[in-house]
Design a protein around this motif. Structure first.
Motif, PDB file in Angstrom:
ATOM      1  N   LEU A  54      -2.204   6.577  -4.000  1.00  0.00           N
ATOM      2  CA  LEU A  54      -1.466   7.395  -4.852  1.00  0.00           C
ATOM      3  C   LEU A  54      -1.782   8.873  -4.775  1.00  0.00           C
ATOM      4  CD1 LEU A  54      -2.103   5.421  -8.214  1.00  0.00           C
ATOM      5  CD2 LEU A  54      -0.041   5.608  -6.688  1.00  0.00           C
ATOM      6  N   THR A  55      -2.916   9.273  -3.925  1.00  0.00           N
ATOM      7  CA  THR A  55      -3.065  10.617  -3.726  1.00  0.00           C
ATOM      8  C   THR A  55      -2.048  11.193  -2.495  1.00  0.00           C
ATOM      9  OG1 THR A  55      -5.373  10.368  -4.489  1.00  0.00           O
ATOM     10  CG2 THR A  55      -4.922  12.343  -3.055  1.00  0.00           C
ATOM     11  N   ARG A  56      -2.164  10.171  -1.791  1.00  0.00           N
ATOM     12  CA  ARG A  56      -1.128  10.570  -0.527  1.00  0.00           C
ATOM     13  C   ARG A  56       0.370   9.909  -0.635  1.00  0.00           C
ATOM     14  NH1 ARG A  56      -5.938   8.750   3.496  1.00  0.00           N
ATOM     15  NH2 ARG A  56      -6.922  11.019   3.862  1.00  0.00           N
ATOM     16  N   ILE A  57       0.822  10.007  -1.854  1.00  0.00           N
ATOM     17  CA  ILE A  57       1.801   9.335  -2.176  1.00  0.00           C
ATOM     18  C   ILE A  57       3.353   9.476  -1.513  1.00  0.00           C
ATOM     19  CG2 ILE A  57       2.778  10.716  -4.148  1.00  0.00           C
ATOM     20  CD1 ILE A  57       2.792   7.487  -5.587  1.00  0.00           C
ATOM     21  N   SER A  58       3.288  10.637  -0.909  1.00  0.00           N
ATOM     22  CA  SER A  58       4.652  10.960  -0.098  1.00  0.00           C
ATOM     23  C   SER A  58       4.317  10.350   1.370  1.00  0.00           C
ATOM     24  CB  SER A  58       4.740  12.305   0.126  1.00  0.00           C
ATOM     25  OG  SER A  58       3.625  12.962   1.058  1.00  0.00           O
ATOM     26  N   GLU A  59       3.233   9.669   1.685  1.00  0.00           N
ATOM     27  CA  GLU A  59       2.832   9.151   2.961  1.00  0.00           C
ATOM     28  C   GLU A  59       2.890   7.671   2.659  1.00  0.00           C
ATOM     29  OE1 GLU A  59      -0.841  10.534   4.638  1.00  0.00           O
ATOM     30  OE2 GLU A  59      -0.269  12.461   3.954  1.00  0.00           O
ATOM     31  N   ASN A  60       2.943   7.196   1.596  1.00  0.00           N
ATOM     32  CA  ASN A  60       2.833   5.685   1.357  1.00  0.00           C
ATOM     33  C   ASN A  60       4.114   4.961   0.744  1.00  0.00           C
ATOM     34  OD1 ASN A  60      -0.090   5.175   2.370  1.00  0.00           O
ATOM     35  ND2 ASN A  60      -0.313   6.843   0.925  1.00  0.00           N
ATOM     36  N   ASP A  61       4.319   3.643   1.129  1.00  0.00           N
ATOM     37  CA  ASP A  61       5.344   3.184   0.493  1.00  0.00           C
ATOM     38  C   ASP A  61       4.391   2.002  -0.447  1.00  0.00           C
ATOM     39  OD1 ASP A  61       7.450   1.521  -0.307  1.00  0.00           O
ATOM     40  OD2 ASP A  61       7.813   0.506   1.781  1.00  0.00           O
ATOM     41  N   ILE A  62       4.378   1.976  -1.366  1.00  0.00           N
ATOM     42  CA  ILE A  62       3.814   1.162  -2.220  1.00  0.00           C
ATOM     43  C   ILE A  62       4.485  -0.250  -2.525  1.00  0.00           C
ATOM     44  CG2 ILE A  62       2.657   0.670  -4.447  1.00  0.00           C
ATOM     45  CD1 ILE A  62       1.577   3.183  -3.238  1.00  0.00           C
ATOM     46  N   THR A  63       4.253  -0.937  -1.550  1.00  0.00           N
ATOM     47  CA  THR A  63       4.868  -2.323  -1.277  1.00  0.00           C
ATOM     48  C   THR A  63       4.653  -3.498  -2.629  1.00  0.00           C
ATOM     49  OG1 THR A  63       3.416  -3.467   0.098  1.00  0.00           O
ATOM     50  CG2 THR A  63       5.180  -2.051   1.128  1.00  0.00           C
ATOM     51  N   ASP A  64       5.373  -4.356  -2.740  1.00  0.00           N
ATOM     52  CA  ASP A  64       4.885  -5.350  -3.806  1.00  0.00           C
ATOM     53  C   ASP A  64       3.567  -5.819  -3.391  1.00  0.00           C
ATOM     54  OD1 ASP A  64       7.139  -4.559  -5.245  1.00  0.00           O
ATOM     55  OD2 ASP A  64       8.398  -6.190  -4.648  1.00  0.00           O
ATOM     56  N   GLU A  65       3.605  -6.142  -1.869  1.00  0.00           N
ATOM     57  CA  GLU A  65       2.369  -6.889  -1.327  1.00  0.00           C
ATOM     58  C   GLU A  65       0.994  -6.288  -1.722  1.00  0.00           C
ATOM     59  OE1 GLU A  65       5.936  -8.475   0.055  1.00  0.00           O
ATOM     60  OE2 GLU A  65       5.279  -6.405   0.481  1.00  0.00           O
ATOM     61  N   PHE A  66       1.194  -4.784  -1.269  1.00  0.00           N
ATOM     62  CA  PHE A  66       0.095  -3.975  -1.636  1.00  0.00           C
ATOM     63  C   PHE A  66      -0.169  -4.025  -2.988  1.00  0.00           C
ATOM     64  CE2 PHE A  66      -1.556   0.372  -2.379  1.00  0.00           C
ATOM     65  CZ  PHE A  66      -2.935   0.430  -1.694  1.00  0.00           C
ATOM     66  N   PHE A  67       0.559  -3.598  -3.874  1.00  0.00           N
ATOM     67  CA  PHE A  67       0.318  -3.849  -5.101  1.00  0.00           C
ATOM     68  C   PHE A  67      -0.445  -5.086  -5.607  1.00  0.00           C
ATOM     69  CE2 PHE A  67       1.335  -4.528  -9.725  1.00  0.00           C
ATOM     70  CZ  PHE A  67       0.864  -3.278 -10.347  1.00  0.00           C
ATOM     71  N   MET A  68       0.064  -5.972  -5.243  1.00  0.00           N
ATOM     72  CA  MET A  68      -0.508  -7.349  -5.675  1.00  0.00           C
ATOM     73  C   MET A  68      -2.039  -7.761  -5.110  1.00  0.00           C
ATOM     74  SD  MET A  68       1.519  -8.539  -7.969  1.00  0.00           S
ATOM     75  CE  MET A  68       0.529  -9.959  -8.287  1.00  0.00           C
ATOM     76  N   GLU A  69      -2.104  -6.924  -3.898  1.00  0.00           N
ATOM     77  CA  GLU A  69      -3.524  -7.063  -3.222  1.00  0.00           C
ATOM     78  C   GLU A  69      -4.467  -6.412  -4.293  1.00  0.00           C
ATOM     79  OE1 GLU A  69      -3.808  -5.567   0.551  1.00  0.00           O
ATOM     80  OE2 GLU A  69      -2.022  -6.784   1.418  1.00  0.00           O
ATOM     81  N   ILE A  70      -3.951  -5.085  -4.849  1.00  0.00           N
ATOM     82  CA  ILE A  70      -4.801  -4.397  -5.708  1.00  0.00           C
ATOM     83  C   ILE A  70      -5.098  -4.962  -7.093  1.00  0.00           C
ATOM     84  CG2 ILE A  70      -5.075  -2.162  -7.008  1.00  0.00           C
ATOM     85  CD1 ILE A  70      -5.458  -1.978  -3.760  1.00  0.00           C
ATOM     86  N   ARG A  71      -4.064  -5.770  -7.674  1.00  0.00           N
ATOM     87  CA  ARG A  71      -3.972  -6.410  -9.033  1.00  0.00           C
ATOM     88  C   ARG A  71      -4.925  -7.559  -8.900  1.00  0.00           C
ATOM     89  NH1 ARG A  71      -3.674  -7.451 -12.861  1.00  0.00           N
ATOM     90  NH2 ARG A  71      -1.808  -8.709 -13.310  1.00  0.00           N
ATOM     91  N   GLU A  72      -5.358  -8.150  -7.614  1.00  0.00           N
ATOM     92  CA  GLU A  72      -6.040  -9.324  -7.559  1.00  0.00           C
ATOM     93  C   GLU A  72      -7.706  -8.763  -8.217  1.00  0.00           C
ATOM     94  OE1 GLU A  72      -6.774 -10.895  -3.499  1.00  0.00           O
ATOM     95  OE2 GLU A  72      -4.562 -10.989  -3.474  1.00  0.00           O
ATOM     96  N   HIS A  73      -7.927  -7.606  -8.045  1.00  0.00           N
ATOM     97  CA  HIS A  73      -8.930  -7.038  -8.590  1.00  0.00           C
ATOM     98  C   HIS A  73      -9.242  -6.476  -9.829  1.00  0.00           C
ATOM     99  CE1 HIS A  73     -10.509  -8.155  -4.712  1.00  0.00           C
ATOM    100  NE2 HIS A  73      -9.309  -7.474  -4.061  1.00  0.00           N
ATOM    101  N   PHE A  74      -8.146  -6.161 -10.492  1.00  0.00           N
ATOM    102  CA  PHE A  74      -7.930  -5.609 -11.942  1.00  0.00           C
ATOM    103  C   PHE A  74      -6.727  -6.317 -12.571  1.00  0.00           C
ATOM    104  CE2 PHE A  74      -9.326  -2.687  -8.530  1.00  0.00           C
ATOM    105  CZ  PHE A  74     -10.298  -1.991  -9.175  1.00  0.00           C
ATOM    106  N   SER A  75      -7.270  -6.202 -13.930  1.00  0.00           N
ATOM    107  CA  SER A  75      -6.042  -6.613 -15.023  1.00  0.00           C
ATOM    108  C   SER A  75      -4.916  -5.595 -15.224  1.00  0.00           C
ATOM    109  CB  SER A  75      -6.827  -6.858 -16.462  1.00  0.00           C
ATOM    110  OG  SER A  75      -7.399  -5.535 -16.885  1.00  0.00           O
ATOM    111  N   GLU A  76      -4.194  -5.824 -15.891  1.00  0.00           N
ATOM    112  CA  GLU A  76      -3.150  -5.030 -15.901  1.00  0.00           C
ATOM    113  C   GLU A  76      -3.515  -3.762 -16.886  1.00  0.00           C
ATOM    114  OE1 GLU A  76       0.030  -7.325 -18.084  1.00  0.00           O
ATOM    115  OE2 GLU A  76       0.873  -7.946 -16.401  1.00  0.00           O
ATOM    116  N   GLN A  77      -4.669  -4.102 -17.692  1.00  0.00           N
ATOM    117  CA  GLN A  77      -5.045  -2.761 -18.518  1.00  0.00           C
ATOM    118  C   GLN A  77      -5.907  -1.996 -17.639  1.00  0.00           C
ATOM    119  OE1 GLN A  77      -4.646  -1.634 -21.524  1.00  0.00           O
ATOM    120  NE2 GLN A  77      -5.883  -0.020 -21.281  1.00  0.00           N
TER     121      GLN A  77
END
Length: 154
Positions: A96-119
């Protein structure tokens, strides 16, 4: 050494009122304060915000962080010092800090979501949004590095 160009807080406290509300929201959340401080340090390192690095390394120590973990943040993915949850938070902060350099893919998002609730994802993202905003204020207006004292922030 950077000199302060403008003290935005003294000029207009309303200018940062919304930022302070974001900070309050994050502080009142269930996410551990040490993790939030690690995320703030890492985003500040990326943005090269010396004032915020100084501030949040001090706050991280107050939250119980070790010197080793603070020093290792710039190479967090190469060290064994961080849990999977912390690694996910740091990866999210970098993306998110380097947002212009990154493609926040669904796969990447789901990897992060494995460790955090929606809230928790909302809180973590809000913390990242806030620190990136603070970095821009501190860099833009030249906050004097080394002046932050944790005991005065309480």
């Amino acid at each position: 050494m950077r000199k302060e160009k403008l003290n935005y807080y003294e000029i207009d406290q309303n200018a940062v009122k919304g930022m302070q509300e974001l900070e309050g929201y994050v502080k009142d959340s269930e996410i551990e304060s040490s993790l939030i401080e690690l995320v703030k340090i890492r985003a500040s390192q990326i943005n090269q915000c010396a004032y915020c690095i100084d501030m949040h390394t001090k706050d991280a120590r107050e939250a119980g962080e070790t010197e080793q973990r603070i020093y290792g943040l710039s190479a967090w993915s190469e060290t064994p010092f961080y849990s999977k949850r912390e690694q996910a938070a740091l990866a999210w902060a970098e993306a998110l800090t380097r947002i212009s350099e990154n493609d926040i893919t669904d796969e990447f998002f789901m990897e992060i979501r494995e460790h955090f609730s929606e809230q928790e994802m909302v809180v973590l993202t809000t913390a990242i949004v806030a620190i990136n905003g603070w970095n821009r204020l501190a860099i833009g207006f030249g906050n004097e590095v080394g002046t932050y004292k944790p005991e005065l922030a309480k």
